[in-house]
Enzyme design. Structure first.
Site, mmCIF file in Angstrom:
data_model
loop_
_atom_site.group_PDB
_atom_site.id
_atom_site.type_symbol
_atom_site.label_atom_id
_atom_site.label_comp_id
_atom_site.label_asym_id
_atom_site.label_seq_id
_atom_site.Cartn_x
_atom_site.Cartn_y
_atom_site.Cartn_z
ATOM 1 N N ASP A 1 -6.477 -6.529 4.919
ATOM 2 C CA ASP A 1 -7.188 -5.879 4.396
ATOM 3 C C ASP A 1 -8.035 -6.633 4.070
ATOM 4 O OD1 ASP A 1 -8.924 -4.020 3.028
ATOM 5 O OD2 ASP A 1 -7.028 -3.488 1.902
ATOM 6 N N ASP B 1 -2.857 -17.935 3.436
ATOM 7 C CA ASP B 1 -4.058 -18.770 1.964
ATOM 8 C C ASP B 1 -4.371 -19.819 3.304
ATOM 9 O OD1 ASP B 1 -1.358 -19.856 2.700
ATOM 10 O OD2 ASP B 1 -1.434 -20.260 0.110
ATOM 11 N N LYS C 1 3.378 -15.222 4.726
ATOM 12 C CA LYS C 1 3.479 -15.904 3.740
ATOM 13 C C LYS C 1 5.340 -16.152 3.271
ATOM 14 C CE LYS C 1 1.819 -18.587 -0.048
ATOM 15 N NZ LYS C 1 0.567 -19.485 0.344
ATOM 16 N N ASP D 1 -12.245 -8.208 6.104
ATOM 17 C CA ASP D 1 -13.545 -8.391 5.201
ATOM 18 C C ASP D 1 -13.967 -9.864 4.902
ATOM 19 O OD1 ASP D 1 -13.321 -5.563 4.264
ATOM 20 O OD2 ASP D 1 -13.815 -5.663 2.139
ATOM 21 N N TYR E 1 0.780 -0.631 -0.261
ATOM 22 C CA TYR E 1 -0.141 -0.223 -0.119
ATOM 23 C C TYR E 1 0.940 1.543 0.443
ATOM 24 C CZ TYR E 1 -3.609 -2.914 0.552
ATOM 25 O OH TYR E 1 -5.236 -4.083 0.574
#
Ligand code: NAI
Ligand code: MG
Length: 331
Positions: A226, A202, A169, A230, A123
């Site tokens: 993020d 994941d 990750k 959600d 970001y």
């Protein structure tokens, strides 16, 4: 206590004043300063976050930020005011709880907290393209990783939580995500009472979808946080009830997760729960008023349990009548 009220666009103009009306009942001495931001402000003043708004926000203890509309195409001079505000106020952590609320279609038994790094990762907005190859910078620093981890462990300890799961990750990105993970583990050492584990992002998505009840606190870099937050919001009853808090050393921004909802704006039917619960986060984590926070949360929960809800949850309440019902249940 001095709150900067930035309602923004669309339903922000509806839910924020109503939620602040409820907060006033809990905090009679509350001072508020209203300020403008968003797309309408950009069209009127040429800036989505005018200098006067930033000054007002800096001059207050905290901000409530409703929602803004952002164009889905590049507009010269337009920058997202909430991204800018979080950066200007140094709000390095984004805190998003997911709770099973009654009458919201939520999964039972969910009570998790996602703490997301709010300033870096992909970001940072450093992208390049020559038309054939496009590259984005993913920047992770030890200092920002430690800072957000401190926030996660501090909130976990204060909330009597048992476990923090570090999401990464690092099998694919050992230097960037590995640094985030290692910095978080360094911080964890100071909190022996809290268990720490780690999970690939994941796997975390899969496990979250299968059994959100199994998670306590998730600590993640910006992008994964993020997306996972959600996903988690879906188990708590959706966007109308999803609350968040942006935390920094000096400033905080309470922020319902939803956008400006142009499809329902102007009708007075937007769900104020996300804003109410965002203010509860502010009471608990910034203003050190946990009892008032619990009172507000309990009143929202009782209102929903009594079958009072806005149309997004299948009810017939308006934004205002829902808040009336919450006010009636505060005592
Ligand atoms: P949205 O969150 O505004 O709406 C998605 C769907 O959820 C709509 O059907 C809406 O009616 C419903 N919804 C959202 N909040 C609700 C509430 N409190 N009560 C009842 N229903 C609610 O997302 P969308 O439609 O993708 O974006 C609309 C605008 O909002 C865009 O301009 C977008 O850029 C902006 N946006 C701003 C955000 C922010 O200010 N932080 C976050 C997300 C989107
Ligand atoms: Mg998001």
């Amino acid at each position: 206590m001095k709150l900067c009220v930035i309602a923004g666009d669309g339903i922000g103009q509806e839910v924020v004043p109503q939620a602040v009306r409820v907060l006033r009942q809990l905090l009679p001495a509350l001072q508020t300063v209203s300020a403008e931001a968003g797309w309408t402000t950009f069209l009127q003043q040429g800036q989505a976050l005018p200098a006067a708004t930033l000054a007002a926000a800096r001059g207050c203890d905290a901000v409530i930020f409703g929602a803004v509309s952002s164009p889905a195409y590049a507009v010269a001079g337009y920058r997202s005011p909430i991204v800018q505000l979080r950066r200007e106020l140094g709000c390095h952590a984004n805190v998003r709880p997911t709770l099973s609320l009654p009458g919201c279609g939520a999964r039972d038994g969910v009570n998790l907290l996602i703490v997301r790094e709010n300033t870096e990762d992909l970001y940072v907005g450093e992208e390049q393209s020559d038309g054939e190859t496009a590259t984005a910078i993913k920047r992770i620093t030890r200092s920002a990783s430690r800072r957000v981890a401190e926030t996660a462990f501090r909130l976990a300890a204060a909330g009597g939580r048992q476990r923090v799961t570090i999401v990464h990750k690092a099998n694919i990105m050992p230097l960037t995500d590995g640094l985030f993970r290692d910095a978080a583990r360094e911080v964890a050492a100071a909190y022996p009472q809290i268990a720490v584990d780690e999970m690939l992002v994941d796997t975390a998505a899969l496990k979250l979808a299968q059994a959100p009840q199994a998670f306590d606190v998730l600590l993640a870099p910006n992008l994964y946080g993020d997306i996972l937050s959600d996903l988690a919001a879906a188990f708590g009853g959706g966007l109308g009830v999803a609350a968040s808090l942006n935390l920094g050393a000096q400033h905080a921004i309470a922020e319902p997760v939803h956008g400006s909802a142009p499809d329902i704006a102007g009708r007075g039917i937007a769900n104020p729960v996300a804003s109410l619960l965002s203010l509860a986060l502010l009471l608990r984590h910034v203003w050190a008023r946990p009892t008032l926070a619990a009172t507000l949360e309990a009143a929202v929960r009782r209102t929903l349990a009594d079958g009072i809800a806005t149309p997004d949850l299948g009810g017939q309440a308006t934004t205002g009548s829902f808040c009336d019902a919450v006010l009636a249940r505060l005592g």
